[in-house]
Structures are given as structure tokens and as C-alpha cells.
Scaffold this motif. Sequence first.
Motif, PDB file in Angstrom:
ATOM      1  N   ILE A 174     -20.174  -9.184  20.907  1.00  0.00           N
ATOM      2  CA  ILE A 174     -19.373 -10.284  20.359  1.00  0.00           C
ATOM      3  C   ILE A 174     -18.095 -10.402  21.148  1.00  0.00           C
ATOM      4  O   ILE A 174     -17.393  -9.410  21.381  1.00  0.00           O
ATOM      5  CB  ILE A 174     -19.057 -10.030  18.874  1.00  0.00           C
ATOM      6  CG1 ILE A 174     -20.370 -10.016  18.065  1.00  0.00           C
ATOM      7  CG2 ILE A 174     -18.114 -11.093  18.327  1.00  0.00           C
ATOM      8  CD1 ILE A 174     -20.217  -9.578  16.631  1.00  0.00           C
ATOM      9  N   SER A 175     -17.788 -11.603  21.605  1.00  0.00           N
ATOM     10  CA  SER A 175     -16.545 -11.845  22.331  1.00  0.00           C
ATOM     11  C   SER A 175     -15.904 -13.126  21.806  1.00  0.00           C
ATOM     12  O   SER A 175     -16.588 -14.048  21.379  1.00  0.00           O
ATOM     13  CB  SER A 175     -16.799 -11.964  23.839  1.00  0.00           C
ATOM     14  OG  SER A 175     -17.738 -12.978  24.135  1.00  0.00           O
ATOM     15  N   GLY A 176     -14.573 -13.171  21.822  1.00  0.00           N
ATOM     16  CA  GLY A 176     -13.854 -14.331  21.316  1.00  0.00           C
ATOM     17  C   GLY A 176     -13.476 -14.197  19.859  1.00  0.00           C
ATOM     18  O   GLY A 176     -12.884 -15.111  19.280  1.00  0.00           O
ATOM     19  N   ARG A 177     -13.834 -13.070  19.244  1.00  0.00           N
ATOM     20  CA  ARG A 177     -13.463 -12.817  17.854  1.00  0.00           C
ATOM     21  C   ARG A 177     -13.455 -11.302  17.648  1.00  0.00           C
ATOM     22  O   ARG A 177     -14.229 -10.584  18.271  1.00  0.00           O
ATOM     23  CB  ARG A 177     -14.444 -13.483  16.887  1.00  0.00           C
ATOM     24  CG  ARG A 177     -13.978 -13.423  15.411  1.00  0.00           C
ATOM     25  CD  ARG A 177     -14.993 -14.104  14.529  1.00  0.00           C
ATOM     26  NE  ARG A 177     -14.620 -14.066  13.113  1.00  0.00           N
ATOM     27  CZ  ARG A 177     -14.058 -15.068  12.464  1.00  0.00           C
ATOM     28  NH1 ARG A 177     -13.780 -16.192  13.094  1.00  0.00           N
ATOM     29  NH2 ARG A 177     -13.766 -14.961  11.175  1.00  0.00           N
ATOM     30  N   GLU A 178     -12.602 -10.842  16.756  1.00  0.00           N
ATOM     31  CA  GLU A 178     -12.506  -9.401  16.527  1.00  0.00           C
ATOM     32  C   GLU A 178     -13.814  -8.856  15.963  1.00  0.00           C
ATOM     33  O   GLU A 178     -14.380  -9.387  15.027  1.00  0.00           O
ATOM     34  CB  GLU A 178     -11.364  -9.088  15.562  1.00  0.00           C
ATOM     35  CG  GLU A 178     -11.172  -7.591  15.329  1.00  0.00           C
ATOM     36  CD  GLU A 178     -10.000  -7.265  14.432  1.00  0.00           C
ATOM     37  OE1 GLU A 178      -9.660  -6.075  14.326  1.00  0.00           O
ATOM     38  OE2 GLU A 178      -9.416  -8.213  13.840  1.00  0.00           O
ATOM     39  N   LEU A 233     -23.420 -16.061  10.233  1.00  0.00           N
ATOM     40  CA  LEU A 233     -22.128 -16.742  10.145  1.00  0.00           C
ATOM     41  C   LEU A 233     -22.011 -17.524   8.843  1.00  0.00           C
ATOM     42  O   LEU A 233     -20.932 -17.574   8.236  1.00  0.00           O
ATOM     43  CB  LEU A 233     -21.930 -17.662  11.351  1.00  0.00           C
ATOM     44  CG  LEU A 233     -21.860 -16.966  12.728  1.00  0.00           C
ATOM     45  CD1 LEU A 233     -21.298 -17.915  13.769  1.00  0.00           C
ATOM     46  CD2 LEU A 233     -21.024 -15.704  12.675  1.00  0.00           C
ATOM     47  N   ILE A 278     -18.390 -18.729   8.021  1.00  0.00           N
ATOM     48  CA  ILE A 278     -17.856 -19.185   9.311  1.00  0.00           C
ATOM     49  C   ILE A 278     -18.617 -20.451   9.726  1.00  0.00           C
ATOM     50  O   ILE A 278     -19.847 -20.429   9.831  1.00  0.00           O
ATOM     51  CB  ILE A 278     -18.011 -18.096  10.388  1.00  0.00           C
ATOM     52  CG1 ILE A 278     -17.235 -16.837   9.980  1.00  0.00           C
ATOM     53  CG2 ILE A 278     -17.539 -18.608  11.752  1.00  0.00           C
ATOM     54  CD1 ILE A 278     -17.469 -15.649  10.891  1.00  0.00           C
ATOM     55  N   PRO A 299     -18.423 -20.774  17.139  1.00  0.00           N
ATOM     56  CA  PRO A 299     -16.987 -20.719  17.429  1.00  0.00           C
ATOM     57  C   PRO A 299     -16.589 -19.545  18.317  1.00  0.00           C
ATOM     58  O   PRO A 299     -15.439 -19.439  18.727  1.00  0.00           O
ATOM     59  CB  PRO A 299     -16.359 -20.593  16.033  1.00  0.00           C
ATOM     60  CG  PRO A 299     -17.425 -19.977  15.190  1.00  0.00           C
ATOM     61  CD  PRO A 299     -18.723 -20.484  15.731  1.00  0.00           C
ATOM     62  N   PHE A 300     -17.514 -18.652  18.602  1.00  0.00           N
ATOM     63  CA  PHE A 300     -17.290 -17.536  19.525  1.00  0.00           C
ATOM     64  C   PHE A 300     -18.656 -17.103  20.032  1.00  0.00           C
ATOM     65  O   PHE A 300     -19.701 -17.617  19.586  1.00  0.00           O
ATOM     66  CB  PHE A 300     -16.541 -16.386  18.849  1.00  0.00           C
ATOM     67  CG  PHE A 300     -17.120 -15.968  17.526  1.00  0.00           C
ATOM     68  CD1 PHE A 300     -18.100 -14.992  17.449  1.00  0.00           C
ATOM     69  CD2 PHE A 300     -16.701 -16.576  16.347  1.00  0.00           C
ATOM     70  CE1 PHE A 300     -18.649 -14.627  16.236  1.00  0.00           C
ATOM     71  CE2 PHE A 300     -17.232 -16.207  15.120  1.00  0.00           C
ATOM     72  CZ  PHE A 300     -18.214 -15.230  15.071  1.00  0.00           C
ATOM     73  N   LEU A 356     -18.843  -8.020  12.196  1.00  0.00           N
ATOM     74  CA  LEU A 356     -17.786  -9.005  11.979  1.00  0.00           C
ATOM     75  C   LEU A 356     -16.974  -8.753  10.712  1.00  0.00           C
ATOM     76  O   LEU A 356     -16.086  -9.542  10.390  1.00  0.00           O
ATOM     77  CB  LEU A 356     -18.395 -10.417  11.923  1.00  0.00           C
ATOM     78  CG  LEU A 356     -18.909 -10.966  13.257  1.00  0.00           C
ATOM     79  CD1 LEU A 356     -19.602 -12.307  13.038  1.00  0.00           C
ATOM     80  CD2 LEU A 356     -17.784 -11.114  14.271  1.00  0.00           C
TER      81      LEU A 356
END
Length: 362
Positions: free
Chosen positions: A52-56, A130, A135, A241-242, A268
Motif C-alpha cells: 500500500i502506498s499513498g496512505r498510512e 475499502l 473509503i 484514492p491510493f 489499513l
Amino acid sequence: MPRRTATMLASTLMLIALLCAGVLIKVPYAEMTPGPTVNTLGDVDGDAVLQISGREAYPTAGHLNMTTVRVTGADYRMNLVEAVYGWLAHDNVVVPHDTLYPDGKSEEESTQENAEEFSQSQESAKVAALKELGIPVSTRVVVSTVIKGSPAEGKLHAGDVIKTVDGKPVTEPADVAKLVTRHTPGEDVVFTVVPAADAVAAEKAGKEPVGNDKITVTTQKAPDANRAIVGIQAGTDHTFPFTIDIKLADVGGPSAGLMFALGIVDKLTPGQLTGGKFVAGTGTIDESGKVGPIGGIRMKTVGARDAGAKFFLTPAENCASAAADVPAGLTLVKVKTIDDAVKSLEDIGKGKTAGLPRCSAS
């Protein structure tokens, strides 16, 4: 030669002859055996299965293992000895060859179909995960396939985003067919599309693709009816979104969807969904989070037990079959939706297992 010795020799020679004949005789059966399991929270060959990238993303622990089944290839023909051994082996299943490979499907065709199902299961798993977390996910209508030799070939391409047909916006794949079939064969249809390459570039830039290419396609008569077609199949694509990447090769079919979705949910959200426990499972999943049945449930429960799992998330529709022969030490947990699965994992993580929804043979 004593009569007893002669009798034993004759029996031995007869057995050898029968074994030789059994090896030479081919039978129309295929075999299913337990396959390897993979922890969706872990690594394979040094790469994280879920990236996962673009979100914690949060640290995880424990196991959420997807399970697999090994099958003999479409082009392989079992001999009689192998089939008898498979029937006698407790953890193997021998089935008619056509059950696994209907309509004379080749190994190449079966592999391609399994790869497509696996890819779709990953997409559905991302959407379901999600949505479970609240999300937002954007959906758009795209060209899924273009039939060779059809009017659309060379004009529309797989991955093109369809914005309008004859100036009318489309929001569902069914809208495309509905608008095309308003025409009579031989009439023109005008598509407004975003070319696939432009759509990918817009997604990478975090922008909404803007359709401005107008493509005119002349319809033709469908082979099976007097209706207009252009020769495409419309589908849906999603904009996330990520970035969520699933890195796993040499696996096919749709049955890992549930475990991928749960792995994404775990990564997530803060904390450890499994509480460090070893959980395995299986099940298809659709974009709404509904869990569907799979094949080879017996082999998957055996593979999970052998890998060390204590709990097995089981699609509700597979429960009766799985519960008829449960591997020792494995608890079958019934799930109908991703929400069911998340709640059961939370209870397992907290040690509250008495109230888990369990599978029964009835």
C-alpha cells in the motif's frame, strides 16, 4: 515345484501383470490435492503480498492465509493405478476430468481463464475492503473486450473509458448495450471515450479522465438475433484514492478474494485484526462484500491445518460440505460477508471464540 510355491508365484505374476495393465490403462479422471497456503499479511520471495502506498499502513501480526488446491493438468491423463490410489487416499479427491475442464478446455485456455478470474478477484477484494472501511471508490465504464473482426476492432480498445453513447452519459455497463441496440444494424453509433493510455495517465496524476475523443462505429446484425451490435463488451473499472498492489504469482481462480480483502482491511486499520492468531480461509468476494462458495473445500481445510491454522473462514454455502470431515484441531467459522469475517476475526483476536458462528454438517 511345490504346489504352494507355484500358487504364490502365479499370484505374484498375476499381480504384476495387473499393475502393469493399470499403469497403461488411461482413465478420464483428474485429481485434486491440498495446495500451498500464503499469508496475505506476509512476504513471498522477499516482497510483501499486499503493498500500500499513498496512505498510512499499519503493522500487522499473525496469519490470514489464502488456501489453494493442486489439480492435474488438462492435458494429463491419469492411469488406473493413480486413480485407484487417489480414491483410497483420504486427503485426495478424484473427479471426472470434465468436472475440472468442461467442453474440452485446453490447459492453456484453463490457465488464461484462471488468471483472469484471479485478477478480477483482486479488484473486487480492493473495492470490498475499502467499502468496509468507508473509503470512497470511483467507478467508471470501460471497454473490457473487443471481438476480433467486429466493427469496433481498431476503433475501440480494451481499457478505453466510455463516457457517452450518442451523447447520452453511461454509468453502468448495461447502459452501453441498451443504447447500441436502439439502432438498427447498419446505423452509426458515436462513442465519446477517453483512450486507455490517457485514462492511465490521468489516474497516475490523480485526476479524473476527461473524454473528448468521438469514435463512430457502424453497427452490424448480431449472429443470433436481429439486433445491432458493435462487437465490444463493456465492464467496470475503479479508481482508488491510493495504490494497492497484490504481488502473488502462479495462483489462479477467484477464491482468494476474501482473504485479500481481509488483509487489506488489517493493513489499513490500527492494531492487529487477528490478535496474532493463525487464521486461514477461502471464498470469492464481490464488490458489495458478499462472500461466495468455492471448489475443493476439503483440500483447502487440510492444507490450512497442515500449515498450522487453528481457524478457517468458510463461505456459508460450503459449510455443510466442509463440516462433514473437519481436520483435527481446526475450527470452521461460517462467513457470509466481509463484515461477518471482520467481526469473527476481532473475536478470535480477543480470545472470544465461544460465540463464533460455526459450520455444521446439517
